[in-house]
Design an enzyme around this catalytic site. Structure first.
Site, PDB file in Angstrom:
ATOM      1  NE  ARG A  14      -3.592  -1.012   2.279  1.00 54.84           N
ATOM      2  CZ  ARG A  14      -4.559  -1.423   3.089  1.00 54.84           C
ATOM      3  NH1 ARG A  14      -5.192  -0.560   3.846  1.00 54.84           N
ATOM      4  NH2 ARG A  14      -4.883  -2.697   3.154  1.00 54.84           N
ATOM      5  CB  SER A 101      -8.477  -1.396   2.179  1.00 54.70           C
ATOM      6  OG  SER A 101      -9.493  -1.693   3.101  1.00 54.70           O
ATOM      7  CG  HIS A 102      -9.575   1.799   5.371  1.00 54.57           C
ATOM      8  ND1 HIS A 102      -9.104   0.531   5.579  1.00 54.57           N
ATOM      9  CD2 HIS A 102      -8.807   2.624   6.127  1.00 54.57           C
ATOM     10  CE1 HIS A 102      -8.091   0.581   6.437  1.00 54.57           C
ATOM     11  NE2 HIS A 102      -7.895   1.835   6.787  1.00 54.57           N
ATOM     12  CE  LYS A 111      -6.749  -5.499   1.338  1.00 50.88           C
ATOM     13  NZ  LYS A 111      -8.093  -5.507   1.964  1.00 50.88           N
ATOM     14  CG  ASP A 246     -13.695  -2.256   3.607  1.00 49.10           C
ATOM     15  OD1 ASP A 246     -14.410  -2.968   2.872  1.00 49.10           O
ATOM     16  OD2 ASP A 246     -12.578  -2.629   4.013  1.00 49.10           O
ATOM     17  CG  ASP A 248     -11.014  -3.874   0.064  1.00 51.05           C
ATOM     18  OD1 ASP A 248     -11.519  -3.321   1.051  1.00 51.05           O
ATOM     19  OD2 ASP A 248     -10.095  -4.721   0.164  1.00 51.05           O
ATOM     20  CG  ASP A 250     -11.828  -6.574   2.706  1.00 51.44           C
ATOM     21  OD1 ASP A 250     -12.208  -5.439   3.072  1.00 51.44           O
ATOM     22  OD2 ASP A 250     -10.643  -6.934   2.777  1.00 51.44           O
ATOM     23  NE  ARG A 251     -12.241  -3.033   7.049  1.00 47.16           N
ATOM     24  CZ  ARG A 251     -12.149  -1.872   7.685  1.00 47.16           C
ATOM     25  NH1 ARG A 251     -12.416  -1.801   8.979  1.00 47.16           N
ATOM     26  NH2 ARG A 251     -11.816  -0.784   7.039  1.00 47.16           N
ATOM     27  CG  HIS A 333     -11.166  -8.069   8.169  1.00 47.72           C
ATOM     28  ND1 HIS A 333     -11.207  -8.069   6.795  1.00 47.72           N
ATOM     29  CD2 HIS A 333     -10.436  -6.990   8.522  1.00 47.72           C
ATOM     30  CE1 HIS A 333     -10.520  -7.024   6.337  1.00 47.72           C
ATOM     31  NE2 HIS A 333     -10.058  -6.347   7.366  1.00 47.72           N
TER      32      HIS A 333
END
Length: 454
Positions: A14, A101-102, A111, A246, A248, A250-251, A333
């Site tokens: 990142r 992500s966020h 990832k 979020d 992407d 995934d949460r 998660h």
């Protein structure tokens, strides 16, 4: 020249674009990834990206470098991170997801996973991938060039991903629900319409337009300020539930019908109960700053609760080691054995909808059964010597039960506990406190902070 050591983290990559992370760096990392997975016998990989403007260029540079190294590439285009895990799992090939992500708009990252969505950390490949890529960028080494280059095939997996999730959680027979969804201009706006299509669910969409500049608020529902719009919308629309994803996707965070957040610990306990009903006696993983209600409820439902360090690499390792059916973290998660032990916010959301839709009670009442204690939330303190402060707190509570699995955890006879963990990237100590009553939590919180900030 990018310094990859500054952007390759413990289990992902990142950095800011283009100063820390550009197309040249993506291509070098593509070679590094190709070398890593070819050594394990891979001949094909999947590559996808989220809605950030820089995603297509970076993903393409990575993919083309991998083909030059001899790998075939399935270019999956726009995906949520858990959709990329689906692709890796269903095709049994390694994958690379371009997302930050966020993080704010100027960031992007990757990832990565091995075949079957198995995670890659610094110790299991990211360091080697980083070092190979850095040598290419520094012109100390040449990129790998195969005698026969691979090919790129573009394919969209969204419909297949949605269909797969719907085989894991049956929502067809639930009572009709109104669901407010805040996608934060992230990938939830791409996946939710397809996943929920045809179900007895009326979606009230918020910020579904894909926009990597995040014009409405950061796509980080862990921050309370980013939940305010959804909380208002749930009440205004008379929704049964609110879901916040979020960037992407995934949460997933959950809001009840009154506009109040439902803790990720409660969601962990709720989903664990459902999974244990399906597989009695199974193992559930929870991290050590999840509510102690989680292991209590798991035990009451006949399961085995296994405590883990904080962080998805630790959770996934414990999931694999114990063949656990499900795992949950305080950060929202959620990990499923039926989803290649990978994390997916969408599947957790679907379990929550199924539980709500099969009940005649509102979500606030349903969730109350899983919320037994009062939590402080995570409190950060800037310190110069985190280890010394932890030792001071340990000495202060020397007569209590102490452990050092992850930072310092102190457990008290009345059910209260605290955990102090050092940040891996900043001079911070992170405090979490939980207790049976608000007064006990606040008193313990203040007692610890007086030492930490003394």
């Amino acid at each position: 020249m990018p310094d990859l050591a500054s952007i390759v983290k413990a289990y992902d990559i990142r950095g800011t674009v283009p100063d820390q992370f550009d197309a040249a760096a993506a291509a070098a990392l593509g070679t590094g990834f190709a070398d890593l997975v070819r050594a394990e016998g891979a001949t094909k990989i999947a590559v996808a990206h989220d809605m950030r403007d820089t995603g297509p260029e970076l993903a393409r540079a990575f993919a083309e470098a991998a083909t030059r190294a001899g790998l075939d590439v399935v270019l999956a285009g726009l995906c949520s991170t858990d959709e990329l895990y689906y692709v890796s799992g269903i095709l049994d090939i390694p994958g690379a997801m371009f997302t930050a992500s966020h993080n704010p708009a100027r960031y992007n990252g990757i990832k990565t996973c091995l075949a079957g969505a198995r995670p890659i950390s610094l110790d299991t490949g990211l360091a080697a991938m980083r070092d190979r890529a850095q040598a290419i960028l520094d012109q100390r080494e040449e990129p790998t060039t195969a005698d026969v280059p691979g090919t790129i095939t573009e394919r969209d997996f969204l419909t297949d991903y949605a269909a797969h999730l719907r085989t894991l959680v049956d929502l067809s027979g639930i009572r009709p629900l109104t669901v407010a969804v805040d996608a934060g201009n992230g990938m939830g706006g791409h996946t939710v319409p397809t996943v929920f299509e045809g179900l007895p669910v009326t979606v009230v969409p918020m910020y579904f337009e894909l926009d990597g500049t995040f014009p409405n608020h950061e796509a980080n529902p862990l921050e309370p300020a980013n939940l305010v719009d959804l909380q208002k919308k749930v009440v205004e629309a008379g929704a049964d539930i609110g879901l916040a994803f979020d960037g992407d996707a995934d949460r997933c965070f959950v809001i009840d019908e009154n506009g109040d957040p439902v803790s990720p610990s409660a969601i962990t306990a709720l989903v664990a109960t459902r999974e244990l009903a399906r597989d009695p006696g199974a193992t559930i993983i929870y991290n050590l700053i999840t509510s102690r209600a989680v292991p209590e409820i798991v035990a009451e439902n006949g399961g085995t609760a296994v405590r883990s360090r904080v962080g998805h690499s630790f959770i996934k390792a414990e999931m694999a080691r114990t063949n656990a059916i499900f795992g949950g973290e305080h950060s929202a998660h959620y990990y499923f054995r039926d989803f290649w032990f990978a994390d997916t916010g969408m599947l957790a959301a679907m379990h929550t909808l199924a539980a709500l839709g099969q009940s005649d009670r509102p979500l606030s009442e349903l969730a109350r059964a899983y919320e037994r204690y009062v939590a402080s939330g995570e409190i950060n303190s800037t310190v110069t010597d985190a280890a010394a402060k932890q030792d001071q707190v340990a000495a202060h509570f020397a007569t209590e039960e102490l452990d050092r699995l992850d930072g310092l955890t102190v457990t008290f006879a009345d059910g209260a506990w605290l955990n102090l963990r050092a940040s891996n990237t900043e001079p911070l100590l992170r405090l979490n406190v939980e207790a049976p009553t608000p007064e006990r939590m606040e008193g313990l919180r203040d007692e610890v902070l007086a030492i930490v900030r003394g």
